[in-house]
Design a protein around this motif. Structure first.
Motif, PDB file in Angstrom:
ATOM      1  N   ASN A  95       0.807  -1.241   0.000  1.00 15.37           N
ATOM      2  CA  ASN A  95       0.000   0.000   0.000  1.00 15.37           C
ATOM      3  C   ASN A  95       0.836   1.286   0.000  1.00 15.37           C
ATOM      4  OD1 ASN A  95      -2.446  -1.412   0.030  1.00 15.37           O
ATOM      5  ND2 ASN A  95      -2.458  -1.510   2.262  1.00 15.37           N
ATOM      6  N   MET A  96       2.152   1.166   0.172  1.00 19.41           N
ATOM      7  CA  MET A  96       2.985   2.365   0.277  1.00 19.41           C
ATOM      8  C   MET A  96       3.288   2.958  -1.103  1.00 19.41           C
ATOM      9  SD  MET A  96       4.608   4.511   2.162  1.00 19.41           S
ATOM     10  CE  MET A  96       5.028   3.905   3.805  1.00 19.41           C
ATOM     11  N   THR A  97       3.270   4.296  -1.178  1.00 21.56           N
ATOM     12  CA  THR A  97       3.805   5.021  -2.329  1.00 21.56           C
ATOM     13  C   THR A  97       5.071   5.726  -1.844  1.00 21.56           C
ATOM     14  OG1 THR A  97       1.635   5.364  -3.335  1.00 21.56           O
ATOM     15  CG2 THR A  97       3.374   6.909  -3.957  1.00 21.56           C
ATOM     16  N   LEU A  98       6.159   5.589  -2.619  1.00 18.81           N
ATOM     17  CA  LEU A  98       7.458   6.112  -2.178  1.00 18.81           C
ATOM     18  C   LEU A  98       8.047   7.032  -3.239  1.00 18.81           C
ATOM     19  CD1 LEU A  98      10.003   6.129  -0.373  1.00 18.81           C
ATOM     20  CD2 LEU A  98      10.659   3.964  -1.435  1.00 18.81           C
ATOM     21  N   ILE A  99       8.293   8.283  -2.851  1.00 17.25           N
ATOM     22  CA  ILE A  99       8.763   9.285  -3.813  1.00 17.25           C
ATOM     23  C   ILE A  99      10.061   9.930  -3.326  1.00 17.25           C
ATOM     24  CG2 ILE A  99       8.141  11.345  -5.144  1.00 17.25           C
ATOM     25  CD1 ILE A  99       5.208  10.745  -4.542  1.00 17.25           C
ATOM     26  N   LEU A 100      11.056   9.988  -4.213  1.00 16.99           N
ATOM     27  CA  LEU A 100      12.317  10.683  -3.946  1.00 16.99           C
ATOM     28  C   LEU A 100      12.486  11.788  -4.980  1.00 16.99           C
ATOM     29  CD1 LEU A 100      12.819   7.874  -2.472  1.00 16.99           C
ATOM     30  CD2 LEU A 100      15.217   8.165  -3.071  1.00 16.99           C
ATOM     31  N   PRO A 101      11.967  12.964  -4.729  1.00 16.30           N
ATOM     32  CA  PRO A 101      12.054  14.033  -5.724  1.00 16.30           C
ATOM     33  C   PRO A 101      13.500  14.504  -5.891  1.00 16.30           C
ATOM     34  CG  PRO A 101      10.528  14.587  -3.926  1.00 16.30           C
ATOM     35  CD  PRO A 101      11.314  13.397  -3.498  1.00 16.30           C
ATOM     36  N   CYS A 102      13.784  15.032  -7.097  1.00 21.86           N
ATOM     37  CA  CYS A 102      15.180  15.353  -7.422  1.00 21.86           C
ATOM     38  C   CYS A 102      15.567  16.784  -7.099  1.00 21.86           C
ATOM     39  CB  CYS A 102      15.456  15.062  -8.899  1.00 21.86           C
ATOM     40  SG  CYS A 102      14.576  16.174 -10.007  1.00 21.86           S
ATOM     41  N   ASP A 103      14.599  17.673  -6.979  1.00 21.92           N
ATOM     42  CA  ASP A 103      14.940  19.066  -6.663  1.00 21.92           C
ATOM     43  C   ASP A 103      13.769  19.725  -5.939  1.00 21.92           C
ATOM     44  OD1 ASP A 103      13.057  19.770  -8.563  1.00 21.92           O
ATOM     45  OD2 ASP A 103      14.510  20.374 -10.074  1.00 21.92           O
TER      46      ASP A 103
ATOM     47  N   GLY B 136      -4.039   6.939   0.444  1.00 19.75           N
ATOM     48  CA  GLY B 136      -3.189   5.930   1.059  1.00 19.75           C
ATOM     49  C   GLY B 136      -1.870   6.504   1.515  1.00 19.75           C
ATOM     50  N   PRO B 137      -1.037   5.661   2.143  1.00 20.46           N
ATOM     51  CA  PRO B 137       0.237   6.138   2.676  1.00 20.46           C
ATOM     52  C   PRO B 137       1.220   6.559   1.587  1.00 20.46           C
ATOM     53  CG  PRO B 137      -0.088   3.777   3.137  1.00 20.46           C
ATOM     54  CD  PRO B 137      -1.311   4.255   2.439  1.00 20.46           C
ATOM     55  N   VAL B 138       1.847   7.698   1.799  1.00 15.26           N
ATOM     56  CA  VAL B 138       2.876   8.191   0.864  1.00 15.26           C
ATOM     57  C   VAL B 138       4.084   8.635   1.681  1.00 15.26           C
ATOM     58  CG1 VAL B 138       3.473   9.890  -0.906  1.00 15.26           C
ATOM     59  CG2 VAL B 138       1.117   9.052  -0.749  1.00 15.26           C
TER      60      VAL B 138
ATOM     61  N   THR C  42       9.485   8.286  -8.518  1.00 13.55           N
ATOM     62  CA  THR C  42       8.634   7.382  -7.742  1.00 13.55           C
ATOM     63  C   THR C  42       9.261   5.989  -7.761  1.00 13.55           C
ATOM     64  OG1 THR C  42       6.688   8.634  -8.452  1.00 13.55           O
ATOM     65  CG2 THR C  42       6.300   6.501  -7.408  1.00 13.55           C
ATOM     66  N   ILE C  43       9.643   5.511  -6.593  1.00 16.10           N
ATOM     67  CA  ILE C  43      10.256   4.182  -6.498  1.00 16.10           C
ATOM     68  C   ILE C  43       9.157   3.128  -6.388  1.00 16.10           C
ATOM     69  CG2 ILE C  43      11.935   2.769  -5.260  1.00 16.10           C
ATOM     70  CD1 ILE C  43      13.205   5.297  -6.247  1.00 16.10           C
ATOM     71  N   LYS C  44       8.034   3.524  -5.788  1.00 17.13           N
ATOM     72  CA  LYS C  44       6.898   2.608  -5.684  1.00 17.13           C
ATOM     73  C   LYS C  44       5.613   3.402  -5.840  1.00 17.13           C
ATOM     74  CE  LYS C  44       5.028  -1.146  -3.016  1.00 17.13           C
ATOM     75  NZ  LYS C  44       5.051  -1.918  -1.783  1.00 17.13           N
TER      76      LYS C  44
END
Lengths: 313, 272
Positions: free
Chosen positions: A132-140, A156-158, A224-226
């Motif tokens: 259920n997780m959404t995982l984001i690593l923005p670049c700037d 849902g969870p982010v 977005t990794i997931k």
């Protein structure tokens, strides 16, 4: 080049959300000034909750707020969100698919002098494994603002990871941002460099140097990794046949692993991974640490040349 | 609000106790001891105190209940069934593949659950969050949270106790099922939690100490909590683990063991 910390993008987005959506609440664990949550605090004090130095309570309180129909953003350093409150995120938030947004500040070794205890290098491993997780690593900073706004619209969870140091702004205001949709920053045909987070800038630098050597490198911003944008990876495999992954994270269980899983399933191709090589960080300036731990364009160029030697003719 | 007379609640407590031993027997596993100790707390809550509507489990104005000691879900499933959320016939599906009655509460599978739980120590924080949301939404619902006594050994509980008092959440009512037993033995031998009332008081809570098997004391405690303003309330309920089944009473081994066929028959005979 404009330099700006990605955490500023988080703070700016919270201000926009505070104005537009009365259901948005912000929690922090005594680090609001560092995470930029204090910008929201000053404007909307009735919707800001300092939970003190108690990350586990903070995350589970946010879960209760979500059950009450609110959209809570809970932030503190990434080591304390993803690490210390992992069970709260797993069992109370993700198991019930609750609408909690997590802001992991000071990600990566670029935190600098605070040293290894405070350099969060495990969030991808810890968060990506959770259903259920959404995982984001923005670049700037711009992308962090967009990602934070998008998180509020995502049910849902982010988990959002951002960093302390000012880093180059490599995207533009009008660039599209969609959760789960990777962005091809440079076209290329010999190999694909997939990066996430501010270290993407090093990949762009490497591309220019590789180009002078006659190597055409594609650059994909995998913010977005997931959920992982597998279609973009598979297309790159078909079209370029070799990969370098770049992340300010442990190479085990990180972006490189996610890309390798995808390729293994759909279109096997060689992958070289640039990241933290199964070690903890230490005190130093962000620049010194990037050099010592191999997170500069130099390592990316070397990895690109190596993967091309492994590429099937 | 008029209270349902305790003489009407007492037979319901027996029914719920029968449900608990029957469902854990059918499952072949589960947690009868800490379910039986909380029966009066749960029956008085769901049949008398709680503002809820089993026909509309998502009703916005309902009071909320968080089972922080998630392993005691047999008692919760029973009162949900007996108040009409689903058929009591379903209780024997507890812990079976495909059942809505998961080994620990899963709110996504069963209507009437206000949260999922299972990892101890987290429920009071969730209750606080719900209470804050209710206050911001200008709702007058109350949030009830049942904790185990052994569960109070989790550090996060004390974080949440601080938070509720700090934010003056007088719409929160915590209940401690103080049966003084946990898996490894007596709480005071495993990891002492006494003096419990003094600790909660020192953390700025309104403390109500009762006999947790006396229905009139339980109902009165809920009423006292509801009229206490400016601070959260905790009901410290002295209970007996395994209450109502003589061979289970005060035996730590019945924390997580299901009765076999012979034991079930003996238990049911006592619960007529």
């Amino acid at each position: 080049m404009l330099m700006k910390p990605t955490r500023d993008g988080y703070g700016e987005a919270l201000l926009i959300l505070g104005k537009e959506n009365p259901d948005v609440l912000v929690l922090d664990a005594d680090l609001a000034k560092s995470t930029r949550a204090d910008w929201f605090w000053k404007e909307y004090p009735e919707r800001f909750f300092d939970m003190g130095i108690s990350e586990q309570d903070m995350l589970a309180t946010a879960a209760g707020m979500a059950l009450g129909g609110k959209i809570p953003f809970a932030s503190t350093y990434g080591v304390f969100v993803a690490g210390r409150a992992w069970d709260q995120i797993r069992t109370t938030i993700c198991y019930a698919n609750l609408n909690v947004k997590m802001g992991g500040a000071h990600g990566g070794i670029s935190v600098g002098p605070d040293g290894g205890t405070h350099q969060s290098l495990e969030e991808i491993a810890l968060m990506r494994v959770l259903p259920n997780m959404t995982l984001i690593l923005p670049c700037d900073a711009i992308e962090t603002r967009k990602a934070t706004l998008a998180a509020a619209e995502t049910n849902g969870p982010v988990y959002l990871r951002f960093a302390r140091e000012a880093t180059p702004v490599v995207t533009t205001e009008d660039a599209p941002f969609e959760v789960g949709k990777a962005i091809t920053m440079r076209q290329g045909s010999d190999l694909t460099i997939i990066a996430a987070g501010p270290v993407l800038y090093e990949a762009l630098l490497a591309t220019e140097a590789l180009s002078q050597k006659g190597i055409s490198a594609r650059v994909v911003n995998m913010h977005t990794i997931k959920p992982l944008d597998e279609a973009t990876i598979i297309a790159a495999a078909e079209q370029t046949g070799a990969f370098v992954t770049v992340e300010e994270h442990q190479v085990y269980c990180g972006l490189g692993g996610a890309v390798a899983e995808c390729l293994g399933k759909h279109f096997p191709a060689p992958v070289e991974m640039v990241g933290i090589m199964d070690t903890f960080g230490e005190s130093g300036t962000p620049e010194e640490l990037a050099v010592k731990y191999g997170l500069t364009s130099k390592e990316i160029i070397a990895a690109a040349e190596k993967v091309l030697r492994r590429k099937r003719k | 609000m008029t209270h349902i007379p305790t003489k009407l609640l007492a037979p319901i407590c027996k029914t719920v106790r029968r449900d608990i031993v029957e469902m854990t027997h059918a499952a072949g596993s589960g947690h009868p001891g800490g379910s039986l100790s909380a029966v009066e707390l749960m029956v008085a809550l769901y049949f008398d105190t709680l503002r809820h509507n089993p026909e509309d489990p998502k009703w916005d104005d309902r009071d909320r209940f968080i089972l922080s000691k998630g392993h005691a879900c047999p008692v919760l499933y029973s009162v949900l069934a007996r108040t009409g959320y689903f058929s009591p016939d379903e209780l024997v599906t507890l812990r079976k593949l495909g059942s809505r009655l998961q080994g620990h509460p899963d709110m996504l599978s069963l209507p009437g659950l206000d949260s999922s739980s299972g990892s101890l120590g987290q429920g009071l924080s969730v209750a606080n969050g719900l209470a804050i949301a209710g206050r911001l939404n200008k709702k007058d619902y109350r949030v009830y949270c049942l904790l185990g006594d052994g569960e109070l050994q989790e550090g996060q509980v004390w974080e949440a106790i601080m938070s509720a008092a700090h934010y003056k959440l007088d719409n929160v009512c915590a209940m401690v099922d103080y049966n003084n037993l946990q898996i490894d033995g007596c709480c005071e031998d495993v990891m002492g939690i006494a003096p419990l009332a003094d600790k909660w008081r020192a953390f700025n809570w309104h403390v109500i100490e009762i006999d947790g098997h006396d229905l009139s004391q339980v109902s009165a405690a809920y009423a006292e909590a509801a009229t206490t303003t400016g601070k959260p309330s905790v009901i410290i309920a002295r209970t007996v683990k395994g209450k109502g089944v003589s061979f289970m009473e005060n035996v730590a081994g019945w924390h997580g063991t299901a009765p076999n066929k012979v034991q079930l028959a003996a238990a049911l005979a006592e619960l007529q």
